[in-house]
Design a protein around this motif. Sequence first.
Motif, short mmCIF file in Angstrom:
data_model
loop_
_atom_site.label_atom_id
_atom_site.label_comp_id
_atom_site.label_asym_id
_atom_site.label_seq_id
_atom_site.Cartn_x
_atom_site.Cartn_y
_atom_site.Cartn_z
N ALA A 121 -14.42 -14.81 -4.44
CA ALA A 121 -15.42 -15.74 -4.99
C ALA A 121 -15.21 -15.97 -6.49
CB ALA A 121 -16.82 -15.19 -4.73
N GLY A 122 -14.14 -15.38 -7.04
CA GLY A 122 -13.87 -15.56 -8.47
C GLY A 122 -15.04 -15.13 -9.33
N ILE A 123 -15.54 -13.92 -9.06
CA ILE A 123 -16.73 -13.42 -9.78
C ILE A 123 -16.43 -13.25 -11.27
CG2 ILE A 123 -18.24 -11.38 -10.03
CD1 ILE A 123 -18.91 -13.22 -7.61
N CYS A 124 -17.29 -13.82 -12.11
CA CYS A 124 -17.07 -13.71 -13.56
C CYS A 124 -18.12 -12.84 -14.24
CB CYS A 124 -16.98 -15.09 -14.21
SG CYS A 124 -18.56 -15.92 -14.30
N TYR A 125 -19.17 -12.41 -13.52
CA TYR A 125 -20.09 -11.46 -14.16
C TYR A 125 -19.48 -10.06 -14.12
CZ TYR A 125 -21.87 -11.15 -9.27
OH TYR A 125 -22.00 -11.04 -7.91
N ASP A 126 -20.01 -9.16 -14.93
CA ASP A 126 -19.34 -7.89 -15.14
C ASP A 126 -19.85 -6.77 -14.26
OD1 ASP A 126 -17.61 -8.42 -17.73
OD2 ASP A 126 -19.51 -9.48 -17.92
N ARG A 127 -21.10 -6.92 -13.81
CA ARG A 127 -21.71 -5.87 -13.00
C ARG A 127 -22.89 -6.44 -12.27
NH1 ARG A 127 -21.56 0.29 -15.00
NH2 ARG A 127 -22.12 0.89 -12.92
N CYS A 128 -23.27 -5.82 -11.15
CA CYS A 128 -24.48 -6.28 -10.48
C CYS A 128 -25.27 -5.08 -9.96
CB CYS A 128 -24.13 -7.21 -9.32
SG CYS A 128 -25.60 -7.84 -8.49
N TYR A 129 -26.49 -4.96 -10.43
CA TYR A 129 -27.40 -3.91 -9.96
C TYR A 129 -28.37 -4.50 -8.95
CZ TYR A 129 -25.90 -0.99 -13.85
OH TYR A 129 -25.16 -0.22 -14.71
N SER A 130 -28.60 -3.78 -7.86
CA SER A 130 -29.62 -4.21 -6.90
C SER A 130 -30.34 -2.97 -6.39
CB SER A 130 -28.97 -5.00 -5.76
OG SER A 130 -27.87 -4.30 -5.23
N ARG B 70 -21.13 -23.87 -0.91
CA ARG B 70 -22.24 -23.46 -1.75
C ARG B 70 -21.77 -23.15 -3.19
NH1 ARG B 70 -27.11 -19.49 -0.21
NH2 ARG B 70 -27.57 -18.69 -2.24
N ALA B 71 -20.66 -22.44 -3.29
CA ALA B 71 -20.14 -22.08 -4.61
C ALA B 71 -19.80 -23.34 -5.41
CB ALA B 71 -18.91 -21.19 -4.45
N GLY C 54 -23.77 -14.54 -4.00
CA GLY C 54 -23.38 -14.27 -5.39
C GLY C 54 -23.08 -15.55 -6.16
N SER C 55 -23.10 -16.71 -5.48
CA SER C 55 -22.66 -17.94 -6.16
C SER C 55 -23.65 -18.41 -7.22
CB SER C 55 -22.37 -19.04 -5.14
OG SER C 55 -23.48 -19.26 -4.32
N THR C 56 -24.95 -18.19 -7.02
CA THR C 56 -25.93 -18.59 -8.03
C THR C 56 -25.76 -17.75 -9.30
OG1 THR C 56 -27.52 -19.27 -6.36
CG2 THR C 56 -28.40 -18.75 -8.53
N LEU C 57 -25.70 -16.43 -9.13
CA LEU C 57 -25.53 -15.54 -10.29
C LEU C 57 -24.21 -15.87 -10.99
CD1 LEU C 57 -26.70 -12.20 -8.64
CD2 LEU C 57 -27.87 -13.40 -10.48
N ASN C 58 -23.18 -16.13 -10.19
CA ASN C 58 -21.86 -16.40 -10.77
C ASN C 58 -21.86 -17.70 -11.57
OD1 ASN C 58 -19.30 -15.27 -11.07
ND2 ASN C 58 -18.42 -16.74 -9.61
N ALA C 59 -22.54 -18.72 -11.05
CA ALA C 59 -22.61 -20.00 -11.77
C ALA C 59 -23.36 -19.83 -13.09
CB ALA C 59 -23.31 -21.05 -10.90
#
Length: 241
Positions: free
Chosen positions: A65-74, A174-175, A205-210
Amino acid sequence: MGFRNCFIFDKRFWLDIIFPNRCAFCKEIIPWDDYSCESCAEKLPYIDKEICERCGKRICICESAGICYDRCYSVVWYEESIRNAVVRFKTESPENFAVFFGEKLAEKILKDNLNIDIVTSVPSSIKVLRQRGYNQASELGRKTAEYLKTPFYHNLLSKKNSAVKQHDLSMKERAEYVKGLYNFSGNVSVKGKSILLCDDIITTGSTLNACAAVLKENGARSVICAVAANTDYINNKNDLQ
Ligand SMILES: [Zn+2]
Ligand SMILES: [Zn+2]
């Protein structure tokens, strides 16, 4: 207890007399200064360690998905037991849900010694904001920021009105679609800063990534995502609200 901290100055104490305080999950009546009942807090489907630290998913999507954020907490899995509470968080009584998850997210971030400069949230479009009266993601962001003692800006990003129901789209569609929905407001500079980006739920993850991409294009040093509930995009695609 100092005089200023006395319960008679807490608006929740007085509100409780007219609108009894209720558990964020099962809606049972609870003491005025609690956020959930003990049994729900114990039984929630808390997330174990088996997720990718970066993308936050059980099956890593960092590359695909080419994630560009550095971390994700849930905090919890988006399962049957929590579904109603997540839906209610979008439409009614956000306070207890936001406080409960804000505290849990802040605990995780503090435990990892992460330095956060600014807390913000995934924006709603003006149209959705008018319909609902509030944005659940910014309620969560505000509470998380309170626990972290970090400034919170709800309008760092803006979202265009969107006519498409995103859960009808495939992950790829969606992405692509989501990419163009978010803009940087320019109200506060994010240059060189570490941003905490809050939302109620992570699906593909596409919303957070955008949103993270927009923040990084505008100079953010790092973007850490923080969400209440986490669903696996492969197994639960048809369950999304
Ligand atoms: Zn409960
Ligand atoms: Zn990953």
